[in-house]
Design an enzyme around this catalytic site. Sequence first.
Site, PDB file in Angstrom:
ATOM      1  N   CYS A 175     -11.250 -33.019  14.986  1.00  0.00           N
ATOM      2  CA  CYS A 175     -10.957 -31.599  15.197  1.00  0.00           C
ATOM      3  C   CYS A 175     -11.907 -31.064  16.272  1.00  0.00           C
ATOM      4  CB  CYS A 175     -11.097 -30.872  13.857  1.00  0.00           C
ATOM      5  SG  CYS A 175     -10.776 -29.100  13.867  1.00  0.00           S
ATOM      6  N   ASP A 222       0.796 -30.717  16.622  1.00  0.00           N
ATOM      7  CA  ASP A 222      -0.498 -30.054  16.787  1.00  0.00           C
ATOM      8  C   ASP A 222      -0.406 -29.067  17.943  1.00  0.00           C
ATOM      9  OD1 ASP A 222      -3.125 -29.266  17.037  1.00  0.00           O
ATOM     10  OD2 ASP A 222      -3.950 -31.296  16.988  1.00  0.00           O
ATOM     11  N   HIS A 279      -2.405 -31.795  12.600  1.00  0.00           N
ATOM     12  CA  HIS A 279      -3.817 -31.621  12.896  1.00  0.00           C
ATOM     13  C   HIS A 279      -4.648 -31.775  11.617  1.00  0.00           C
ATOM     14  CE1 HIS A 279      -7.197 -30.053  15.247  1.00  0.00           C
ATOM     15  NE2 HIS A 279      -7.535 -29.387  14.160  1.00  0.00           N
TER      16      HIS A 279
END
Length: 255
Positions: free
Chosen positions: A135, A190, A222
């Site tokens: 991330c 995402d 994600h």
Amino acid sequence: MAVKTESRSVTIATADGSCDAFVAHPAGDGPHPAVLFYMDAIGLRPVLEDMARELASHGYYVLVPNLFYRSGPAPVVEVTDLSTPERRAEFFGKVMPLVHALTPDLALRDAESYLGFLAAQDQVGSGPVGLTGYCMGGVLSLRTAARFPDRVAAAASFHGGHLATEAPDSPHRSAGDVRAELYFGHASEDDSMNAEHISRLETALDAAGVTYRSEVYPDTVHGFTMSDTAAYSEAGLARHWEALLDLFARTLKQA
């Protein structure tokens, strides 16, 4: 072959204070190649400690710093049930100000402290380090590889968001400074790293002559590596381990 590991909490002196962190490494004497493990926005917590232990079991000295240490020790924001949209919205409403406060300048100043800590450990070899990030950590992995090209041999990003935006300081714009081999594992769904963004990233890497692999993991969203969230994909996590261990086995040499 996996080996027995040891782990503990440590404190790292930085230019702005003291950073709490987690360390995992093979039991016994080293030296071992070092890995700087960048957390996701949810923060340093048991699932990341378990991932660090797993990586350490393959022969690496792994450091997972609390990137939000300026706001207190981990967990800076208490992690609750994130399985519902309402709970996620409440949690990220508290976390995102911390993410935005960690500017690239601050993050890279911290990175120098993290790399210095690793270099000072008796169990760490003298060779270059590896990076892995998740991330927001994926962004920091790329930025750190570009800032410290002589110290980083490999860097991975998994479901990293905003790697190639139109911003003047977008991470992809530093591709020309990278000497490490890079790996990107993107989620198929995402908004923070869609097909257009991936193409922009790969174009910059190609133009800079960077050695890299960039792959889209099917049927993932994600955050797919994180087993404590609703985004988790068992297949995605397994593929992540295969790619990460392959990258490090080829690029990180024991001193």
